[in-house]
Design an enzyme around this catalytic site. Structure first.
Site, PDB file in Angstrom:
ATOM      1  CD  GLU A 138      95.082  93.224  89.971  1.00  0.00           C
ATOM      2  OE1 GLU A 138      94.662  92.265  89.307  1.00  0.00           O
ATOM      3  OE2 GLU A 138      94.647  94.377  89.847  1.00  0.00           O
ATOM      4  CB  VAL A 198      78.932  92.040  83.067  1.00  0.00           C
ATOM      5  CG1 VAL A 198      79.908  92.841  82.208  1.00  0.00           C
ATOM      6  CG2 VAL A 198      77.549  92.667  83.021  1.00  0.00           C
ATOM      7  CG  ASN A 201      89.483  88.950  80.790  1.00  0.00           C
ATOM      8  OD1 ASN A 201      89.790  89.225  79.641  1.00  0.00           O
ATOM      9  ND2 ASN A 201      89.711  89.756  81.804  1.00  0.00           N
ATOM     10  CG  ASN A 252      89.530  87.315  88.198  1.00  0.00           C
ATOM     11  OD1 ASN A 252      89.885  87.138  89.372  1.00  0.00           O
ATOM     12  ND2 ASN A 252      89.906  88.377  87.514  1.00  0.00           N
ATOM     13  CE1 TYR A 258      90.513  90.377  93.670  1.00  0.00           C
ATOM     14  CE2 TYR A 258      89.268  88.643  92.568  1.00  0.00           C
ATOM     15  CZ  TYR A 258      89.972  89.826  92.518  1.00  0.00           C
ATOM     16  OH  TYR A 258      90.130  90.473  91.313  1.00  0.00           O
TER      17      TYR A 258
END
Ligand SMILES: *[C@@H]1O[C@H](CO)[C@@H](O)[C@H](O)[C@H]1NC(C)=O
Ligand SMILES: *[C@@H]1O[C@H](CO)[C@@H](O)[C@H](O)[C@H]1NC(C)=O
Length: 370
Positions: A138, A198, A201, A252, A258
């Site tokens: 994460e 796509v 959230n 995100n 990341y």
């Protein structure tokens, strides 16, 4: 499967027919599952035996203990399903906590630790020389408060290039000569949509949402996913995106290194050119094939980006340049947790011998260069 359906049917009938007690339904479920459980116990016992043999044959075999399965509830079922895994003759992954005293490495997945679902075995005597690995895929904002883990872990296992064991979501691999310089296919005949996205959230505060809003005001952007109520099944995902010239691989979080499967799977596997937002341009350049993506930060404004996307989609030669990397490179998506854990084996001899993360939270939030 068939027996489960029968059981469900019985359950439904039970509700209508007061004469049949719920008990009968439970018993039926139990009887159907019993053979499966017994079979697994037997298989487990079998693999236990064969491993004991390996243990006595290969005294030097490195043992890596996965303390709990990532993103899975600790059920009897999952512990049966996830057995041992040999990475190489000299290194194996085990999942039996009884092997803690002899494990060389113990891996803890962060998510279950921060939710409190699992705990560190602080009560067990920690064998000298055993290394504890903190593992997370994460971004820092989703890792919770890591200050409580100060001075506990010896190694980090993370998508970051500077982690002790780096486990990126995917990677580029140089093609071997025998894999040939295949004619590069861009498949524009198939493409009818300029850009696709796509998203499940959607938060308007995310930078990616702002970029999307601005971009879609200028050029057509087709949005799939829960946010627009056009969910795609995993089987539909890649074929659908393959009809798009560009795929908005927007992360995100904007964090060092990341870069997720949005790039490695959604974009590269579908043959849509990724338009990326997240980690800095140089992080993408360090890991992605050359001239394979368009980074939002390379443009002074979203308007300039929009103009560029239209220009490239309308020019077969310009567009096909974004596929030339396929002559020399291919990409690979990391398959599963065993593949990631086996990286500990391949890096074992070069792992730092004595290391303690005195401030894991600071490491996680570091943004310096690798
Ligand atoms: C068109 O897309 C499909 C996937 O939807 C793919 O299987 C097929 O090979 C593509 N054909 C061409 C000519 O690009
Ligand atoms: C691992 O970390 C523990 C706890 O901080 C420390 O006592 C131990 O010396 C470290 N071991 C290695 C091999 O680095």
């Amino acid at each position: 499967m068939a027996s489960e359906e029968v059981t469900l049917l019985e359950c439904n009938q039970t509700k209508k027919n007061a004469l049949t007690p719920l008990r009968k339904c439970q018993l039926l479920t139990f009887l159907c599952l019993l053979p499966l459980v017994l079979l697994n116990v037997w298989l487990k016992a079998f693999s236990w035996d064969s491993n004991e043999q390996i243990d006595s044959n290969e005294q030097n075999q490195v043992t890596i203990l996965m303390w709990h399965e990532p993103f899975r509830p600790p059920t009897l079922w999952t512990s049966f399903m996830n057995g041992d895994h040999n990475c190489s003759p000299s290194c194996k992954i085990v999942r039996r906590r009884s092997l803690f005293p002899t494990a060389d490495v113990v891996v803890f997945h962060n998510r279950e630790l921060i939710t409190g679902q699992e705990k560190l075995p602080m009560d067990l005597p920690r064998p000298p020389g055993q290394r504890w690995v903190w593992m997370s895929l994460e971004s820092p904002v989703h890792n919770g408060d890591l200050r409580k883990f100060a001075g506990i872990f010896n190694l980090t296992m993370n998508y970051r290039r500077d982690a002790d064991i780096s486990i990126p979501y995917g990677e580029r691999l140089a093609k071997k000569p025998e894999e040939g310089e295949n004619p590069v296919q861009t498949n524009t005949g198939n493409k009818s949509i300029l850009a696709c996205w796509v998203v499940s959230n959607y938060a308007s505060s995310y930078r990616r949402s702002k970029v999307h809003k601005e971009l879609s005001a200028i050029v057509p952007v087709k949005v799939y996913g829960r946010w627009t109520n056009i969910p795609l099944t995993s089987a539909e995902l890649i074929p659908t995106i393959s009809h798009c010239y560009f795929y908005l691989a927007f992360e995100n979080s904007e964090a060092k290194d990341y870069i997720t499967e949005k790039l490695w799977k959604n974009a590269y596997q579908s043959g849509a050119v990724p338009v990326v937002l997240g980690a800095p341009v140089q992080d993408y350049e360090a890991v992605a094939p050359p001239h394979s993506f368009i980074h939002v930060d390379e443009f002074a404004s979203v308007k300039e980006l929009a103009v560029y996307l239209q220009q490239v989609a309308g020019d077969q030669k310009l567009y096909s340049e974004y596929f030339q990397w396929k002559r020399n490179w291919k990409t690979k998506l990391t398959a599963d947790w065993n593949e990631r854990l086996c990286k500990i084996c391949s890096h074992f001899d070069s792992l730092p011998p004595n290391k303690v993360y005195a401030d894991l939270a600071a490491w996680d939030h570091a943004t310096g260069a690798a």
